[in-house]
Design a protein around this motif. Structure first.
Motif, short mmCIF file in Angstrom:
data_model
loop_
_atom_site.label_atom_id
_atom_site.label_comp_id
_atom_site.label_asym_id
_atom_site.label_seq_id
_atom_site.Cartn_x
_atom_site.Cartn_y
_atom_site.Cartn_z
N UNK A 249 -20.20 17.33 -24.68
CA UNK A 249 -20.82 16.01 -24.54
C UNK A 249 -20.91 15.60 -23.08
N UNK A 250 -19.88 15.89 -22.32
CA UNK A 250 -19.92 15.56 -20.89
C UNK A 250 -21.01 16.38 -20.19
N UNK A 251 -21.18 17.63 -20.61
CA UNK A 251 -22.21 18.45 -20.01
C UNK A 251 -23.61 17.91 -20.24
N UNK B 222 -0.92 12.94 -24.44
CA UNK B 222 -2.06 13.47 -25.17
C UNK B 222 -3.40 12.97 -24.62
N UNK B 223 -3.75 13.35 -23.40
CA UNK B 223 -5.09 13.00 -22.91
C UNK B 223 -6.16 13.69 -23.74
N UNK B 224 -7.29 13.05 -23.89
CA UNK B 224 -8.36 13.61 -24.70
C UNK B 224 -8.91 14.87 -24.05
N UNK B 225 -9.29 15.82 -24.87
CA UNK B 225 -9.83 17.08 -24.34
C UNK B 225 -10.48 17.87 -25.45
N UNK B 226 -10.80 19.12 -25.14
CA UNK B 226 -11.39 19.99 -26.13
C UNK B 226 -12.81 20.38 -25.78
N UNK B 227 -13.30 21.41 -26.49
CA UNK B 227 -14.62 21.96 -26.20
C UNK B 227 -15.74 20.99 -26.55
N UNK B 228 -15.58 20.22 -27.63
CA UNK B 228 -16.63 19.27 -28.01
C UNK B 228 -16.79 18.18 -26.96
N UNK B 229 -15.66 17.66 -26.44
CA UNK B 229 -15.73 16.66 -25.39
C UNK B 229 -16.39 17.24 -24.14
N UNK C 155 -23.16 5.24 -20.93
CA UNK C 155 -21.76 5.06 -21.30
C UNK C 155 -21.46 6.00 -22.45
N UNK C 156 -20.55 6.94 -22.25
CA UNK C 156 -20.09 7.86 -23.29
C UNK C 156 -18.72 7.37 -23.74
N UNK C 157 -18.67 6.85 -24.95
CA UNK C 157 -17.51 6.09 -25.41
C UNK C 157 -17.00 6.65 -26.73
N UNK C 158 -15.68 6.65 -26.88
CA UNK C 158 -15.03 6.98 -28.14
C UNK C 158 -14.34 5.74 -28.69
N UNK C 159 -14.46 5.53 -29.99
CA UNK C 159 -13.83 4.39 -30.65
C UNK C 159 -13.03 4.90 -31.84
N UNK C 160 -11.73 4.69 -31.82
CA UNK C 160 -10.89 5.13 -32.93
C UNK C 160 -11.11 4.24 -34.14
N UNK C 161 -11.18 4.87 -35.30
CA UNK C 161 -11.33 4.17 -36.57
C UNK C 161 -9.94 3.94 -37.16
#
Length: 476
Positions: A27-29, A17-24, A131-137
């Motif tokens: 943000x990268x754009x 399950x690598x991270x993906x999707x239109x929202x990601x 740095x574009x970072x995701x942190x799981x809650x």
């Protein structure tokens, strides 16, 4: 070999399950103005690699050798190994870690905690880099409804499952403070739903606190409903998500937080306060979700309010689900026109399932099943038609709490049926006793002369009555 082994690589292993999707991808754009070189740290979907490669020189860091081989040839430099082997000799204009930092170290080297991993990524950022970072809650809605404990290794990529006992920050404020302590300036921070691996809706804590809670909760709940449809959970995550946003603690219970931080001064990368998969959310309408208003009216047994809300829905937006309509006075607004069902009967059946499965009190207790309650709702809405089949209604999460509520309701029905059976048995016993007493009395008097004369007289009287009725004089 089209990738470089830097040490700590893991053969015959792949991160799921690598991270993906239109929202990601959106943000990268936003990193396009930074240009230059970008490090993509951790497992990301190939589509995100392609999005970055359109405007930057991309370097991917993965610990899995099969994953590195799969990424080779996609227009990016691929480094295979552990984060501990990444030195500060190479500097990047941006580092993207939308999968977080939990899957950057391998079994072949040191096991960095959250702070150490962020520090290692910070070292490879040039001054002014992002740095574009995701942190799981770990206290996010997705964890609260998970049937499996997060402190036990259920998959091969989680050999150190610490869960809530880890060192990750547990709130947006603490995340911002921890990043600031590492010398990073947070330019944007958003709470995201429905899952860390596939964010589809994000909003800043300020937007969640001061924005239209009805529209925000409806948008977040819609993403959660799509992600958890048919999945086994402890309780319905849609209810928890909506309740948290209405109560003003949506950011604290979001599945993950997305942060855009800079090494040094904040650069001119503007991120909207509310994001969907399609990009910035348009002006969100005011009002409350129709489903919430209807449930509240059912809990109060307010039949006039139920009829008024259903009549307004039928007159204005009969093709939209109750969770997709905002009510502000006499104004009914569809939040997402693409989600319109086109069938009012299916909408009412879905609402009937929500009432019964959720254990909500409703003013028609005799309607103990979905078809019966749907018929009543159709009549209350002034609609005529048949009850749609169950397959025409979107699948809801497979919630254990809702199953428990269904079992409790069935137990009540069985108890009521048992009481009815016991009452019927008692009445039969009493009537059988009365019949036996009557037969004993009949048998006691049957042999006496007076009884026989009475019976003969009764027979003679019946014959006389029949004869009179057959007489022509009686007919005239």
């Amino acid at each position: 070999m089209n990738y470089e082994l830097i040490g700590g690589e893991m053969a015959d292993f792949s991160d799921r399950e690598p991270v993906g999707g239109a929202l990601a991808a959106y943000l990268i754009g936003l990193l396009r103005p930074l240009g230059g070189r970008v490090l993509l740290a951790g497992p990301h979907a190939p589509a995100l690699v392609g999005t970055l490669a359109e405007f930057a020189e991309v370097t991917c860091l993965v610990r899995s050798q099969p994953d590195a081989a799969a990424l080779a040839g996609r227009g990016a430099t691929v480094l295979c190994g552990s984060l501990a082997k990444l030195t500060g000799a190479e500097r990047y204009d941006a580092v993207v870690a939308l999968d977080g930092v939990d899957r950057l170290c391998s079994v072949e080297g040191p096991q960095y905690d959250w702070a150490e991993s962020v520090r290692a990524l910070h070292r490879v950022l040039r001054p002014g880099g992002a740095l574009l970072l995701s942190v799981e809650n770990e206290l996010g809605v997705h964890r609260l409804v998970d049937r499996a404990t997060v402190t036990f290794a259920h998959t091969t990529d989680a050999w150190r499952p610490e869960g809530e006992f880890g060192t990750k920050p547990g709130s947006p404020d603490r995340l911002e403070s921890r990043l600031a302590a590492e010398g990073l300036t947070v330019g944007w921070l958003g709470a995201a739903w429905p899952l860390p691996a596939a964010p589809a809706f994000a909003a800043t804590p300020a937007a969640l606190r001061d924005g239209p809670s009805g529209a925000l909760s409806a948008a977040a709940t819609a993403s959660v409903a799509a992600a958890f449809a048919g999945r086994p959970v402890l309780s319905d995550p849609r209810r928890l998500t909506a309740a948290a946003i209405r109560a003003g603690v949506g950011a604290e219970f979001a599945p993950c937080w997305l942060a855009l931080a800079f090494r040094g001064a904040e650069l001119g990368v503007l991120v909207p306060p509310v994001l969907t998969g399609a990009g910035p959310a348009a002006d969100l309408p005011a009002g409350r979700v129709l489903e919430e208003l209807l449930i509240g009216a059912c809990l109060r047994h307010d039949l006039p309010a139920i009829r008024r809300l259903l009549a307004g829905w039928v007159a204005r937006e009969p093709a939209a689900g109750f969770d997709n309509v905002l009510v502000d006075g006499d104004t009914y607004t569809v939040l997402d026109p693409a989600r319109a069902t086109g069938e009012p009967g299916a909408v009412l059946r879905e609402f009937a399932e929500t009432l019964l499965a959720g254990g909500y009190a409703q003013p028609w207790p005799a309607a103990a099943d979905v078809p019966s309650l749907t018929v009543i709702l159709l009549a209350a809405a002034g609609l005529a038609g048949t009850v749609p089949a169950a397959g025409d209604v979107p699948a809801a999460p497979d919630s254990l709490r809702e199953h428990e509520e269904q079992v409790r309701r069935l137990e009540e029905q069985l108890a009521d049926a048992a009481a009815r059976v016991a009452y019927a048995e008692t009445e039969l016993i009493h009537r059988d006793a009365e019949l036996r007493r009557a037969r004993l009395q009949i048998d006691a008097f049957a042999g006496k002369v007076g009884y026989r004369i009475t019976r003969l007289g009764a027979r003679a009287a019946r014959r006389a009555v029949r004869a009179v009725r057959r007489s022509p004089l009686f007919k005239d």
